[in-house]
Design a protein around this motif. Structure first.
Motif, PDB file in Angstrom:
ATOM      1  N   LYS A  16       0.848  -1.188   0.000  1.00 28.90           N
ATOM      2  CA  LYS A  16       0.000   0.000   0.000  1.00 28.90           C
ATOM      3  C   LYS A  16       0.888   1.244   0.000  1.00 28.90           C
ATOM      4  CE  LYS A  16      -3.640  -2.249   2.510  1.00 28.90           C
ATOM      5  NZ  LYS A  16      -4.929  -2.228   2.029  1.00 28.90           N
ATOM      6  N   VAL A  17       0.375   2.321  -0.573  1.00 29.35           N
ATOM      7  CA  VAL A  17       1.111   3.576  -0.628  1.00 29.35           C
ATOM      8  C   VAL A  17       1.524   4.015   0.767  1.00 29.35           C
ATOM      9  CG1 VAL A  17       0.903   6.034  -1.163  1.00 29.35           C
ATOM     10  CG2 VAL A  17       0.103   4.341  -2.807  1.00 29.35           C
ATOM     11  N   ALA A  18       0.623   3.901   1.732  1.00 30.02           N
ATOM     12  CA  ALA A  18       0.919   4.341   3.098  1.00 30.02           C
ATOM     13  C   ALA A  18       2.099   3.566   3.687  1.00 30.02           C
ATOM     14  CB  ALA A  18      -0.314   4.179   3.984  1.00 30.02           C
ATOM     15  N   GLU A  19       2.171   2.277   3.402  1.00 34.63           N
ATOM     16  CA  GLU A  19       3.275   1.460   3.918  1.00 34.63           C
ATOM     17  C   GLU A  19       4.599   1.868   3.270  1.00 34.63           C
ATOM     18  OE1 GLU A  19       4.733  -3.189   4.037  1.00 34.63           O
ATOM     19  OE2 GLU A  19       2.709  -2.723   3.372  1.00 34.63           O
ATOM     20  N   ALA A  21       5.315   4.770   2.002  1.00 34.84           N
ATOM     21  CA  ALA A  21       5.650   6.086   2.537  1.00 34.84           C
ATOM     22  C   ALA A  21       6.283   5.966   3.921  1.00 34.84           C
ATOM     23  CB  ALA A  21       4.401   6.966   2.599  1.00 34.84           C
ATOM     24  N   ARG A  22       5.708   5.125   4.753  1.00 38.37           N
ATOM     25  CA  ARG A  22       6.211   4.971   6.123  1.00 38.37           C
ATOM     26  C   ARG A  22       7.626   4.400   6.122  1.00 38.37           C
ATOM     27  NH1 ARG A  22       6.421   0.683   9.066  1.00 38.37           N
ATOM     28  NH2 ARG A  22       4.957  -0.485   7.792  1.00 38.37           N
ATOM     29  N   VAL A  23       7.863   3.389   5.322  1.00 39.05           N
ATOM     30  CA  VAL A  23       9.161   2.708   5.319  1.00 39.05           C
ATOM     31  C   VAL A  23      10.249   3.543   4.631  1.00 39.05           C
ATOM     32  CG1 VAL A  23      10.393   0.663   4.490  1.00 39.05           C
ATOM     33  CG2 VAL A  23       8.110   0.428   5.446  1.00 39.05           C
ATOM     34  N   THR A  24       9.894   4.187   3.521  1.00 36.59           N
ATOM     35  CA  THR A  24      10.899   4.908   2.732  1.00 36.59           C
ATOM     36  C   THR A  24      11.093   6.360   3.156  1.00 36.59           C
ATOM     37  OG1 THR A  24       9.305   5.616   1.061  1.00 36.59           O
ATOM     38  CG2 THR A  24      10.440   3.499   0.698  1.00 36.59           C
ATOM     39  N   GLY A  25      10.086   6.933   3.815  1.00 36.95           N
ATOM     40  CA  GLY A  25      10.163   8.348   4.173  1.00 36.95           C
ATOM     41  C   GLY A  25       9.744   9.267   3.035  1.00 36.95           C
TER      42      GLY A  25
END
Length: 67
Positions: A16-19, A21-25
């Motif tokens: 998911k996009v949110a995941e 975003a969270r992992v990569t910053g």
């Protein structure tokens, strides 16, 4: 025209996009613009981070299409 295959890659990897975003910053809005192919510019470090995280080549993520 440049086509971004982020939506297909995330679908194939069941991410998911949110995941991402969270992992990569990477900013979630930036990822959504790439996902929906509405981005008009992208920083090279974002492309590099995405390719490294998703374990894909730049050519797998982005493709130049004839108009």
């Amino acid at each position: 025209m440049i086509k971004c295959h982020l939506s297909k890659i995330l679908g194939d990897k069941k991410l998911k996009v949110a995941e991402v975003a969270r992992v990569t910053g990477i900013n979630k809005n930036t990822l959504h613009r790439l996902y929906n192919e509405t981005a008009t510019r992208v920083e090279l470090d974002v492309i590099e981070t995405l390719c490294r995280y998703l374990d894909v080549e730049i050519g797998d993520l982005l493709e130049i299409l004839d108009d």
